[in-house]
Design an enzyme around this catalytic site. Structure first.
Site, PDB file in Angstrom:
ATOM      1  N   ASP A 103      13.435   3.570  10.528  1.00 18.72           N
ATOM      2  CA  ASP A 103      12.433   2.761  11.238  1.00 18.72           C
ATOM      3  C   ASP A 103      11.370   3.966  11.974  1.00 18.72           C
ATOM      4  O   ASP A 103      12.035   4.884  12.667  1.00 18.72           O
ATOM      5  CB  ASP A 103      13.142   2.073  12.491  1.00 18.72           C
ATOM      6  N   ILE A 132       0.833  -1.236   0.070  1.00 19.18           N
ATOM      7  CA  ILE A 132      -0.012   0.077   0.082  1.00 19.18           C
ATOM      8  C   ILE A 132       0.873   1.295  -0.019  1.00 19.18           C
ATOM      9  O   ILE A 132       0.682   2.117  -0.573  1.00 19.18           O
ATOM     10  CB  ILE A 132      -1.028   0.035   1.211  1.00 19.18           C
ATOM     11  N   TYR A 177      -2.729  -7.130  16.656  1.00 13.24           N
ATOM     12  CA  TYR A 177      -2.883  -6.040  15.253  1.00 13.24           C
ATOM     13  C   TYR A 177      -4.192  -5.301  15.597  1.00 13.24           C
ATOM     14  O   TYR A 177      -4.401  -4.084  15.233  1.00 13.24           O
ATOM     15  CB  TYR A 177      -3.125  -7.163  14.298  1.00 13.24           C
TER      16      TYR A 177
HETATM   17  N1  LIG Z   1      -2.654  -5.927   2.956  1.00 10.30           N
HETATM   18  C1  LIG Z   1      -3.673  -5.963   3.727  1.00 10.30           C
HETATM   19  O1  LIG Z   1      -4.655  -6.732   3.642  1.00 10.30           O
HETATM   20  C2  LIG Z   1      -4.007  -4.725   4.554  1.00 10.30           C
HETATM   21  C3  LIG Z   1      -5.442  -4.600   5.172  1.00 10.30           C
HETATM   22  C4  LIG Z   1      -5.535  -3.480   6.003  1.00 10.30           C
HETATM   23  C5  LIG Z   1      -4.682  -2.633   6.595  1.00 10.30           C
HETATM   24  N2  LIG Z   1      -3.501  -2.856   5.981  1.00 10.30           N
HETATM   25  C6  LIG Z   1      -2.308  -2.003   6.556  1.00 10.30           C
HETATM   26  O2  LIG Z   1      -1.617  -1.289   5.235  1.00 10.30           O
HETATM   27  C7  LIG Z   1      -0.381  -0.792   5.649  1.00 10.30           C
HETATM   28  C8  LIG Z   1       0.598  -1.413   4.826  1.00 10.30           C
HETATM   29  O3  LIG Z   1       0.168  -2.495   4.716  1.00 10.30           O
HETATM   30  P1  LIG Z   1       0.905  -3.673   3.367  1.00 10.30           P
HETATM   31  O4  LIG Z   1      -0.153  -4.761   3.184  1.00 10.30           O
HETATM   32  O5  LIG Z   1       1.300  -2.745   2.300  1.00 10.30           O
HETATM   33  O6  LIG Z   1       2.123  -4.236   4.098  1.00 10.30           O
HETATM   34  P2  LIG Z   1       3.439  -4.758   3.326  1.00 10.30           P
HETATM   35  O7  LIG Z   1       4.201  -5.595   4.296  1.00 10.30           O
HETATM   36  O8  LIG Z   1       3.583  -4.883   1.848  1.00 10.30           O
HETATM   37  O9  LIG Z   1       4.338  -3.285   3.515  1.00 10.30           O
HETATM   38  C9  LIG Z   1       4.720  -2.797   4.771  1.00 10.30           C
HETATM   39  C10 LIG Z   1       6.292  -1.767   4.777  1.00 10.30           C
HETATM   40  O10 LIG Z   1       6.216  -1.223   5.909  1.00 10.30           O
HETATM   41  C11 LIG Z   1       7.396  -1.484   6.109  1.00 10.30           C
HETATM   42  N3  LIG Z   1       7.959  -1.399   7.408  1.00 10.30           N
HETATM   43  C12 LIG Z   1       7.599  -2.108   8.464  1.00 10.30           C
HETATM   44  N4  LIG Z   1       7.846  -1.813   9.517  1.00 10.30           N
HETATM   45  C13 LIG Z   1       8.693  -0.654   9.326  1.00 10.30           C
HETATM   46  C14 LIG Z   1       9.078   0.100  10.390  1.00 10.30           C
HETATM   47  N5  LIG Z   1       9.392  -0.152  11.765  1.00 10.30           N
HETATM   48  N6  LIG Z   1       9.822   1.551   9.961  1.00 10.30           N
HETATM   49  C15 LIG Z   1       9.575   1.642   8.490  1.00 10.30           C
HETATM   50  N7  LIG Z   1       9.054   0.819   7.698  1.00 10.30           N
HETATM   51  C16 LIG Z   1       8.443  -0.421   8.040  1.00 10.30           C
HETATM   52  C17 LIG Z   1       8.083  -2.855   5.510  1.00 10.30           C
HETATM   53  O11 LIG Z   1       9.297  -2.715   5.063  1.00 10.30           O
HETATM   54  C18 LIG Z   1       7.448  -2.593   4.064  1.00 10.30           C
HETATM   55  O12 LIG Z   1       7.832  -2.060   3.225  1.00 10.30           O
HETATM   56  C19 LIG Z   1       0.007  -1.478   7.429  1.00 10.30           C
HETATM   57  O13 LIG Z   1      -0.344  -0.592   8.091  1.00 10.30           O
HETATM   58  C20 LIG Z   1      -1.092  -2.759   7.146  1.00 10.30           C
HETATM   59  O14 LIG Z   1      -1.480  -2.827   8.598  1.00 10.30           O
HETATM   60  C21 LIG Z   1      -3.075  -3.675   5.099  1.00 10.30           C
END
Ligand SMILES: NC(=O)c1ccc[n+]([C@@H]2O[C@H](COP(=O)([O-])OP(=O)(O)OC[C@H]3O[C@@H](n4cnc5c(N)ncnc54)[C@H](O)[C@@H]3O)[C@@H](O)[C@H]2O)c1
Length: 243
Positions: A54, A13, A147
């Site tokens: 981070d 995202i 979560y």
């Molecule tokens: N994928 C889903 O189904 C979904 C649904 C609801 C909400 N979300 C939320 O959307 C957001 C993005 O999720 P996604 O699905 O793209 O996940 P993803 O794992 O594809 O991407 C997350 C990114 O965050 C980075 N990250 C993690 N910890 C970090 C830190 N401490 N500092 C800096 N960067 C960090 C990771 O390196 C990664 O690039 C999150 O908050 C997730 O909870 C995702």
């Protein structure tokens, strides 16, 4: 040219949000724990920079935002997309894991929003902050103690920040994605039985493409959303409507 700070920009995202904000004409500062992934996203955009950070490290985030401001002269938008999920239940939750999930998802969102808002206030032209919650900001599924409680906190964090920042014309809103096709959800979606059970809950019958979440973030980050603040916008294919 507006300047946007996007955390978690290396994947899923966050990468889609970075692309959407770039398409809207922003310089995008791509922050991620994975510096190579942040650089890869930035490399695909017309005007961007990459920062290995981070989000739980307040000094590092403040420094990255200061670097961005030194580069472009301004900070107009912040989208806090960095997040992690680990399956934990109320019986067996490891408290260190719980604390880390809250640190990244809640504290990281606060640290990002605070760093951006401090710069926005100095410039006096307002700003746009978007946090990423989840459908789990409002409903829980089994195994989501850490979560879901973190995403519930993100929702209230967004409302509280919206109230605090409103006098400076800085809006804060929370987008609540449903199941979205990213590396975070890849394991669940790759398992046919789990995927079937999840998608049964989605009236639209499919996961979101990350670009569909990014479109909502881009709207809330745009001048058109000037009177929207403290809002929660589910982008969930109807999950929460189904109840
Ligand atoms: N994928 C889903 O189904 C979904 C649904 C609801 C909400 N979300 C939320 O959307 C957001 C993005 O999720 P996604 O699905 O793209 O996940 P993803 O794992 O594809 O991407 C997350 C990114 O965050 C980075 N990250 C993690 N910890 C970090 C830190 N401490 N500092 C800096 N960067 C960090 C990771 O390196 C990664 O690039 C999150 O908050 C997730 O909870 C995702």
């Amino acid at each position: 040219m507006r300047t946007a700070v996007v955390t978690g920009a290396g994947s899923g995202i966050g990468a889609a949000v970075a692309a959407a904000l770039a398409a809207d004409g922003c310089h995008v500062a791509c922050l991620d724990l994975d510096g190579a992934a942040a650089a890869a996203t930035a490399g695909r955009l017309a005007a961007a920079s990459a920062h290995e950070v981070d989000v739980t490290d307040a000094r590092a985030v403040e420094a990255a935002v200061a670097d961005v401001e030194a580069l472009t002269g301004r900070v107009d938008v912040a989208a806090a997309c960095a997040g992690i999920e680990v399956h934990t239940t109320g019986y067996d939750v490891d408290l260190d894991v719980h604390a880390r999930i809250h640190a990244v998802n809640v504290l990281g969102s606060l640290i990002t929003a605070r760093a951006a808002a401090r710069r926005m206030r100095v410039h006096g032209e307002g700003g746009r902050i978007v946090l990423i919650g989840s459908i789990n900001s409002q409903v829980a599924l089994p195994g989501q103690i850490a979560y879901a409680s973190s995403k519930g906190a993100v929702l209230m964090l967004g409302k509280a920040l919206a109230v605090d920042f409103a006098p400076d014309a800085i809006t804060v809103n929370v987008v609540g994605p449903g199941i979205t096709d990213t590396p975070m959800s890849a394991v669940s979606l790759a398992d046919p039985e789990r995927s079937r059970r999840i998608l049964e809950r989605v009236p639209l019958g499919r996961p979101a493409d990350p670009a569909e979440i990014a479109a909502a973030v881009a709207f809330l980050a745009s001048p058109a959303a000037s009177y929207v603040t403290g809002a929660f916008l589910p982008v969930d294919g109807g999950w929460l409507a189904l109840g």
